[in-house]
Design a protein around this motif. Structure first.
Motif, PDB file in Angstrom:
ATOM      1  N   LYS A  50       0.831  -1.204   0.000  1.00 24.14           N
ATOM      2  CA  LYS A  50       0.000   0.000   0.000  1.00 24.14           C
ATOM      3  C   LYS A  50       0.865   1.254   0.000  1.00 24.14           C
ATOM      4  N   ASN A  51       1.967   1.233   0.774  1.00 19.92           N
ATOM      5  CA  ASN A  51       2.879   2.367   0.776  1.00 19.92           C
ATOM      6  C   ASN A  51       3.469   2.594  -0.611  1.00 19.92           C
ATOM      7  N   LEU A  52       3.875   1.531  -1.252  1.00 19.54           N
ATOM      8  CA  LEU A  52       4.485   1.648  -2.581  1.00 19.54           C
ATOM      9  C   LEU A  52       3.490   2.107  -3.645  1.00 19.54           C
ATOM     10  N   SER A  53       2.211   1.882  -3.405  1.00 21.94           N
ATOM     11  CA  SER A  53       1.202   2.233  -4.412  1.00 21.94           C
ATOM     12  C   SER A  53       1.106   3.738  -4.657  1.00 21.94           C
ATOM     13  N   TYR A  54       1.632   4.554  -3.759  1.00 16.30           N
ATOM     14  CA  TYR A  54       1.579   6.004  -3.942  1.00 16.30           C
ATOM     15  C   TYR A  54       2.658   6.503  -4.907  1.00 16.30           C
ATOM     16  N   TRP A  55       3.690   5.698  -5.153  1.00 19.09           N
ATOM     17  CA  TRP A  55       4.759   6.104  -6.063  1.00 19.09           C
ATOM     18  C   TRP A  55       4.481   5.634  -7.479  1.00 19.09           C
ATOM     19  N   ALA A  56       4.905   6.435  -8.449  1.00 15.59           N
ATOM     20  CA  ALA A  56       4.879   6.031  -9.852  1.00 15.59           C
ATOM     21  C   ALA A  56       5.987   5.001 -10.062  1.00 15.59           C
ATOM     22  N   ASP A  57       5.861   4.195 -11.095  1.00 12.70           N
ATOM     23  CA  ASP A  57       6.865   3.166 -11.373  1.00 12.70           C
ATOM     24  C   ASP A  57       8.255   3.751 -11.591  1.00 12.70           C
ATOM     25  N   ASP A  58       8.326   4.962 -12.152  1.00 18.88           N
ATOM     26  CA  ASP A  58       9.621   5.585 -12.451  1.00 18.88           C
ATOM     27  C   ASP A  58       9.986   6.690 -11.458  1.00 18.88           C
ATOM     28  N   ALA A  59       9.423   6.622 -10.256  1.00 19.83           N
ATOM     29  CA  ALA A  59       9.645   7.661  -9.240  1.00 19.83           C
ATOM     30  C   ALA A  59      11.124   7.771  -8.865  1.00 19.83           C
ATOM     31  N   VAL A  60      11.485   8.970  -8.384  1.00 19.08           N
ATOM     32  CA  VAL A  60      12.841   9.249  -7.908  1.00 19.08           C
ATOM     33  C   VAL A  60      12.737   9.717  -6.460  1.00 19.08           C
ATOM     34  N   ASN A 128      12.236  17.593   9.433  1.00 19.71           N
ATOM     35  CA  ASN A 128      12.656  17.837   8.064  1.00 19.71           C
ATOM     36  C   ASN A 128      11.680  18.739   7.323  1.00 19.71           C
ATOM     37  N   LYS A 129      12.151  19.244   6.194  1.00 17.63           N
ATOM     38  CA  LYS A 129      11.297  19.932   5.224  1.00 17.63           C
ATOM     39  C   LYS A 129      11.438  19.141   3.930  1.00 17.63           C
ATOM     40  N   ALA A 130      10.385  19.138   3.130  1.00 22.82           N
ATOM     41  CA  ALA A 130      10.388  18.290   1.938  1.00 22.82           C
ATOM     42  C   ALA A 130       9.612  18.946   0.803  1.00 22.82           C
ATOM     43  N   ILE A 131       9.908  18.451  -0.381  1.00 23.97           N
ATOM     44  CA  ILE A 131       9.108  18.780  -1.554  1.00 23.97           C
ATOM     45  C   ILE A 131       8.803  17.469  -2.262  1.00 23.97           C
ATOM     46  N   SER A 132       7.575  17.324  -2.665  1.00 24.85           N
ATOM     47  CA  SER A 132       7.203  16.144  -3.437  1.00 24.85           C
ATOM     48  C   SER A 132       6.477  16.606  -4.694  1.00 24.85           C
ATOM     49  N   ILE A 133       6.808  15.943  -5.778  1.00 24.32           N
ATOM     50  CA  ILE A 133       6.195  16.262  -7.065  1.00 24.32           C
ATOM     51  C   ILE A 133       5.284  15.103  -7.440  1.00 24.32           C
ATOM     52  N   VAL A 145       8.586  12.445  -7.623  1.00 23.53           N
ATOM     53  CA  VAL A 145       9.858  12.899  -7.044  1.00 23.53           C
ATOM     54  C   VAL A 145       9.616  13.250  -5.579  1.00 23.53           C
ATOM     55  N   GLN A 146      10.500  12.742  -4.733  1.00 26.49           N
ATOM     56  CA  GLN A 146      10.455  13.047  -3.312  1.00 26.49           C
ATOM     57  C   GLN A 146      11.851  13.479  -2.892  1.00 26.49           C
ATOM     58  N   MET A 147      11.951  14.623  -2.217  1.00 31.37           N
ATOM     59  CA  MET A 147      13.248  15.115  -1.758  1.00 31.37           C
ATOM     60  C   MET A 147      13.064  15.822  -0.421  1.00 31.37           C
ATOM     61  N   TRP A 148      13.980  15.580   0.505  1.00 34.69           N
ATOM     62  CA  TRP A 148      13.883  16.221   1.811  1.00 34.69           C
ATOM     63  C   TRP A 148      15.268  16.462   2.387  1.00 34.69           C
TER      64      TRP A 148
END
Length: 155
Positions: A50-60, A128-133, A145-148
């Motif tokens: 379920k956690n993985l389902s939120y990411w696209a297959d080509d996520a970074v 932390n602070k983060a940005i997610s696309i 894209v997830q970056m923190w």
């Protein structure tokens, strides 16, 4: 006269073709923010799929001091390892959202915290602070894209 008719015909085609339905970016933004909140609640569970389902297959996935993880398989390995760290907990809250006019891309600014046990077994929390696309993939919002990084002033 033929030029006038052709010009008028092109104008009508453009008018009809360009008159697509306007995307409600506010509504789409609220959807993405709610998805992020739902995902944060789910991250507290051990439901890997379920956690993985939120990411696209080509996520970074990019995090401090480590190489970027590219693709769901690499992210899967990181999530599995994280779940095995004693005392590991992660949560986040979206602060703001911006959605593209086309309604198929969005980014969130977020606050997060990660807790793990220190060498004595006591919980230690990093803020932390983060940005997610996010991008619409087959009509569903997916994190691409997830970056923190650390935000020590946010305790």
């Amino acid at each position: 006269m033929k030029t006038y008719k052709l010009g008028f015909a092109l104008f009508l085609v453009c008018l009809i073709g360009c008159n697509g339905k306007k995307v409600n970016t506010e509504s789409e933004g609220q959807k993405v923010m709610q998805l992020s909140r739902d995902w944060s609640k789910l991250a507290a569970t051990d439901s890997l799929e379920k956690n993985l389902s939120y990411w696209a297959d080509d996520a970074v996935y990019m995090f401090p001091g480590q190489p970027s993880l590219v693709g769901k398989q690499a992210i899967r390995q990181m999530v599995e390892k994280s779940m095995n760290i004693p005392g590991f907990r992660v949560s986040w809250e979206p602060i703001s959202v911006s959605v593209s006019e086309s309604g198929d891309m969005a980014y969130l600014l977020e606050k997060s915290q990660i807790t793990v046990n220190d060498s004595l077994g006591k919980p230690k929390t990093e803020y932390n602070k983060a940005i997610s696309i996010w991008k619409k993939v087959n009509g569903d919002w997916k994190n691409v894209v997830q970056m923190w990084n650390s935000n020590p002033t946010d305790k």
